[in-house]
Design an enzyme around this catalytic site. Structure first.
Site, PDB file in Angstrom:
ATOM      1  N   HIS A 100       4.711   2.339  -4.965  1.00 28.50           N
ATOM      2  CA  HIS A 100       3.536   2.313  -5.821  1.00 28.50           C
ATOM      3  C   HIS A 100       2.609   3.379  -5.250  1.00 28.50           C
ATOM      4  O   HIS A 100       1.902   3.150  -4.274  1.00 28.50           O
ATOM      5  CB  HIS A 100       2.862   0.938  -5.796  1.00 28.50           C
ATOM      6  CG  HIS A 100       3.362   0.034  -6.864  1.00 28.50           C
ATOM      7  ND1 HIS A 100       2.770  -1.172  -7.171  1.00 28.50           N
ATOM      8  CD2 HIS A 100       4.394   0.178  -7.737  1.00 28.50           C
ATOM      9  CE1 HIS A 100       3.435  -1.735  -8.173  1.00 28.50           C
ATOM     10  NE2 HIS A 100       4.424  -0.947  -8.522  1.00 28.50           N
ATOM     11  N   LYS A 121       0.875  -6.896   0.436  1.00 27.80           N
ATOM     12  CA  LYS A 121      -0.495  -6.393   0.430  1.00 27.80           C
ATOM     13  C   LYS A 121      -1.209  -6.868   1.679  1.00 27.80           C
ATOM     14  O   LYS A 121      -0.927  -7.943   2.199  1.00 27.80           O
ATOM     15  CB  LYS A 121      -1.201  -6.883  -0.832  1.00 27.80           C
ATOM     16  CG  LYS A 121      -2.561  -6.269  -1.038  1.00 27.80           C
ATOM     17  CD  LYS A 121      -3.006  -6.417  -2.485  1.00 27.80           C
ATOM     18  CE  LYS A 121      -4.405  -5.857  -2.632  1.00 27.80           C
ATOM     19  NZ  LYS A 121      -4.828  -5.737  -4.022  1.00 27.80           N
ATOM     20  N   ASP A 162      -8.023  -0.662  -0.723  1.00 23.48           N
ATOM     21  CA  ASP A 162      -7.071  -0.542  -1.831  1.00 23.48           C
ATOM     22  C   ASP A 162      -7.824  -0.353  -3.142  1.00 23.48           C
ATOM     23  O   ASP A 162      -7.888  -1.232  -3.980  1.00 23.48           O
ATOM     24  CB  ASP A 162      -6.225  -1.830  -1.886  1.00 23.48           C
ATOM     25  CG  ASP A 162      -5.276  -1.862  -3.063  1.00 23.48           C
ATOM     26  OD1 ASP A 162      -4.698  -0.813  -3.365  1.00 23.48           O
ATOM     27  OD2 ASP A 162      -5.117  -2.928  -3.676  1.00 23.48           O
ATOM     28  N   TRP A 185       4.349  -8.986  -7.710  1.00 20.31           N
ATOM     29  CA  TRP A 185       3.162  -8.906  -6.838  1.00 20.31           C
ATOM     30  C   TRP A 185       2.244 -10.076  -7.161  1.00 20.31           C
ATOM     31  O   TRP A 185       1.981 -10.357  -8.327  1.00 20.31           O
ATOM     32  CB  TRP A 185       2.391  -7.592  -7.024  1.00 20.31           C
ATOM     33  CG  TRP A 185       1.102  -7.665  -6.254  1.00 20.31           C
ATOM     34  CD1 TRP A 185       0.956  -7.562  -4.907  1.00 20.31           C
ATOM     35  CD2 TRP A 185      -0.200  -7.943  -6.783  1.00 20.31           C
ATOM     36  NE1 TRP A 185      -0.359  -7.760  -4.564  1.00 20.31           N
ATOM     37  CE2 TRP A 185      -1.092  -7.995  -5.691  1.00 20.31           C
ATOM     38  CE3 TRP A 185      -0.701  -8.167  -8.068  1.00 20.31           C
ATOM     39  CZ2 TRP A 185      -2.449  -8.255  -5.848  1.00 20.31           C
ATOM     40  CZ3 TRP A 185      -2.057  -8.430  -8.222  1.00 20.31           C
ATOM     41  CH2 TRP A 185      -2.917  -8.463  -7.124  1.00 20.31           C
ATOM     42  N   GLU A 210       6.379  -6.965  -3.618  1.00 22.17           N
ATOM     43  CA  GLU A 210       5.321  -6.063  -3.145  1.00 22.17           C
ATOM     44  C   GLU A 210       4.314  -6.775  -2.242  1.00 22.17           C
ATOM     45  O   GLU A 210       3.676  -7.741  -2.642  1.00 22.17           O
ATOM     46  CB  GLU A 210       4.584  -5.478  -4.364  1.00 22.17           C
ATOM     47  CG  GLU A 210       3.434  -4.551  -3.988  1.00 22.17           C
ATOM     48  CD  GLU A 210       2.716  -3.977  -5.209  1.00 22.17           C
ATOM     49  OE1 GLU A 210       3.017  -4.402  -6.351  1.00 22.17           O
ATOM     50  OE2 GLU A 210       1.851  -3.112  -5.016  1.00 22.17           O
ATOM     51  N   HIS A 256      -1.877  -0.537   0.224  1.00 20.34           N
ATOM     52  CA  HIS A 256      -1.782  -1.906   0.715  1.00 20.34           C
ATOM     53  C   HIS A 256      -1.606  -2.044   2.220  1.00 20.34           C
ATOM     54  O   HIS A 256      -1.069  -3.046   2.697  1.00 20.34           O
ATOM     55  CB  HIS A 256      -0.641  -2.634   0.004  1.00 20.34           C
ATOM     56  CG  HIS A 256      -0.944  -2.943  -1.429  1.00 20.34           C
ATOM     57  ND1 HIS A 256      -0.189  -3.782  -2.191  1.00 20.34           N
ATOM     58  CD2 HIS A 256      -1.943  -2.522  -2.232  1.00 20.34           C
ATOM     59  CE1 HIS A 256      -0.694  -3.860  -3.412  1.00 20.34           C
ATOM     60  NE2 HIS A 256      -1.762  -3.090  -3.457  1.00 20.34           N
ATOM     61  N   ASP A 271       0.609   3.667  -9.310  1.00 18.81           N
ATOM     62  CA  ASP A 271      -0.164   2.429  -9.479  1.00 18.81           C
ATOM     63  C   ASP A 271      -1.623   2.669  -9.109  1.00 18.81           C
ATOM     64  O   ASP A 271      -1.974   2.643  -7.929  1.00 18.81           O
ATOM     65  CB  ASP A 271       0.435   1.306  -8.615  1.00 18.81           C
ATOM     66  CG  ASP A 271      -0.336  -0.003  -8.791  1.00 18.81           C
ATOM     67  OD1 ASP A 271      -1.084  -0.111  -9.778  1.00 18.81           O
ATOM     68  OD2 ASP A 271      -0.203  -0.893  -7.935  1.00 18.81           O
ATOM     69  N   ASP A 283      -7.396   1.869  -5.580  1.00 14.53           N
ATOM     70  CA  ASP A 283      -6.645   2.334  -6.750  1.00 14.53           C
ATOM     71  C   ASP A 283      -7.261   3.559  -7.407  1.00 14.53           C
ATOM     72  O   ASP A 283      -7.389   3.619  -8.630  1.00 14.53           O
ATOM     73  CB  ASP A 283      -6.468   1.194  -7.763  1.00 14.53           C
ATOM     74  CG  ASP A 283      -5.546   0.111  -7.225  1.00 14.53           C
ATOM     75  OD1 ASP A 283      -4.362   0.417  -7.039  1.00 14.53           O
ATOM     76  OD2 ASP A 283      -6.009  -1.012  -6.965  1.00 14.53           O
ATOM     77  N   ASP A 291       3.182  -0.121  -1.568  1.00 13.32           N
ATOM     78  CA  ASP A 291       2.041   0.448  -2.286  1.00 13.32           C
ATOM     79  C   ASP A 291       1.180   1.184  -1.263  1.00 13.32           C
ATOM     80  O   ASP A 291       0.801   0.605  -0.233  1.00 13.32           O
ATOM     81  CB  ASP A 291       1.262  -0.694  -2.960  1.00 13.32           C
ATOM     82  CG  ASP A 291       0.111  -0.201  -3.820  1.00 13.32           C
ATOM     83  OD1 ASP A 291      -0.697   0.606  -3.320  1.00 13.32           O
ATOM     84  OD2 ASP A 291      -0.001  -0.634  -4.984  1.00 13.32           O
TER      85      ASP A 291
END
Ligand code: RNT
Ligand code: ZN
Length: 420
Positions: A288, A230, A296, A187, A228, A264, A328, A298, A261
């Site tokens: 993820h 995004k 995003d 990533w 990955e 993302h 993640d 997290d 993810d």
């Protein structure tokens, strides 16, 4: 709750599920076989060990300053050991290259990393019977100039190519040592804050750089390359080089693992709907699992509608060998151990919930064109005694029930984390 009550509630639950044609015992057995890869970076806010006192320097950000983060490999692995005592099932650990360890005076830069720099992680994983996954760290480094593998600066770009190539050799060594393929996930944060005048050049550079990174053939029994995408990042709002179309194309063309993810994509997009399409064209997928809040962000994974949708799709596809589940997120504003425990347990709860749905009834209804019944079955599942089956899973795995693990985390905080 007493063991006796867990058993009594479970017995009743089994009978109720059987009425829907669902075998609760089989669901628990299947859950035990689904590994979840725990991201080591929740324990120290993605800092790694290269420069433990330093903050993140670009490409990624964690927010919060809750006390007690792990500062050394021993602390981080100790925290993970404790987390594993609170979660049942099979697991893996996902480590970033910036968590490499060096003997005194023998520190090397990221482009010279060797398998020996991960030997403590490998030995620990072996002792604990954990699989491992790995990642090149393409951020928080002086060579990151807003771009890494897509940098227009040839020296920087070549540095990141050497780094990524080195991590593939390390991943292969990890996979060989642990007897389970290690997914090495690429990533990059590369992108522009404002509107680019040339969107094409960085993407061409990235495509060529990836070809160079992946040039050395590797045994898929030992390691797998993943890429990955995004949508955007902080400071890269207008343009992200490694977009979904970019990596979807790259992974299809080169038959690489595609990483999806959950944070993302556009906020109303869910990765659950992407799995069945992607699996038709790429060999494998790495998830993820994250929780975006407006962006995003997290956040810690919880049993949200989106998580349940992902778990339902995993169960419906039933291709667990081709889909790797990794977590993640990194929340530095709450107890980091609790953040891990809540996230892993949420992932497992969502999977168990999905495994307990009356799927046969729903599929039969769908095939018959009876969408009324399909919807009714979907709703019926929601008030079934799912919690009794979850408690039984925890009790059998000898881990605390939901009502009890928090107490253990609080003691660990008082006895271990607060002394840091
Ligand atoms: C960042 C990506 C990436 C990282 C880890 C630390 O937006 O999701 O996967 O979180 O590599
Ligand atoms: Zn990710």
């Amino acid at each position: 709750m007493s063991k006796k009550n867990v058993e009594a509630a479970y017995k009743l639950a089994c009978e109720r599920y059987a009425e829907l044609g669902v075998d609760a015992e089989a669901a628990i057995k299947r859950l035990l076989q689904i590994p979840v890869s725990l991201h080591c970076w929740q324990g120290d806010d993605v800092r790694g060990f290269e420069n433990p006192e330093g903050d993140l320097t670009g490409g990624i950000q964690a927010t919060g300053n809750y006390p007690g983060r792990a500062r050394t490999p021993e602390e981080l692995r100790g925290d993970l050991d404790f987390v594993f005592s609170l979660v049942g099932g099979t697991h893996r650990v996902n480590v970033h290259a910036c968590y490499a360890e060096f003997e005194k005076g023998k520190k090397v830069d990221r482009d010279e990393l060797q398998p020996e720099h991960m030997k403590n992680w490998i030995a620990w994983a072996k002792r604990n019977r954990l699989g491992m996954d790995f990642n090149p760290t393409l951020f928080s480094h002086p060579r990151f100039d807003g771009f890494s593998l897509a940098s227009r600066n040839r020296k920087n770009r070549e540095f990141w190519i050497r780094h990524t190539a080195a991590t593939r050799r390390i991943a292969a060594a990890i996979g060989r040592a642990l007897g389970s393929p290690c997914v090495n996930n690429v990533w990059i944060p590369d992108g522009f804050k404002d509107i680019p005048a040339d969107r094409e050049t960085p993407r061409r550079l990235l495509s060529e750089a990836l070809d160079a990174c992946f040039a050395e053939p590797m045994n898929p029994k030992h390691m797998l390359d993943a890429v990955e995408s995004k949508l955007f990042g902080i400071g890269a709002e207008s343009y992200t080089v490694g977009s979904h179309e970019f990596y979807m194309g790259y992974a299809v063309k080169n038959q690489k693992v595609l990483t999806l993810d959950a944070g993302h994509f556009h906020p109303t997009e869910t990765i659950a709907d992407k799995l069945s399409s992607c699996l038709l064209f790429v060999p494998e997928i790495l998830l993820h699992v994250s929780r975006g809040v407006r962006w995003d962000s997290d956040h810690v994974v919880i049993v949200s509608d989106e998580l349940v949708a992902i778990a339902q799709e995993l169960v419906r596809l039933n291709q667990f060998k081709r889909i790797h589940i990794g977590l993640d997120y990194f929340d530095a504003s709450i107890n980091r151990i609790a953040a891990w425990v809540i996230g892993v347990r949420a992932m497992q709860k969502a999977l168990l919930y999905a495994l307990l749905e009356p799927l046969t009834a729903m599929r039969d209804a769908e095939k018959a064109g009876d969408y009324t019944s399909r919807l009714a079955w979907l709703e019926t599942a929601k008030t079934m005694p799912f919690g009794a089956v979850w408690d039984k899973f925890c009790a059998d795995e000898d881990v605390p029930l939901d009502t009890a693990w928090l107490g253990e985390v609080k003691s660990y905080e008082a006895n271990v984390l607060s002394k840091r």
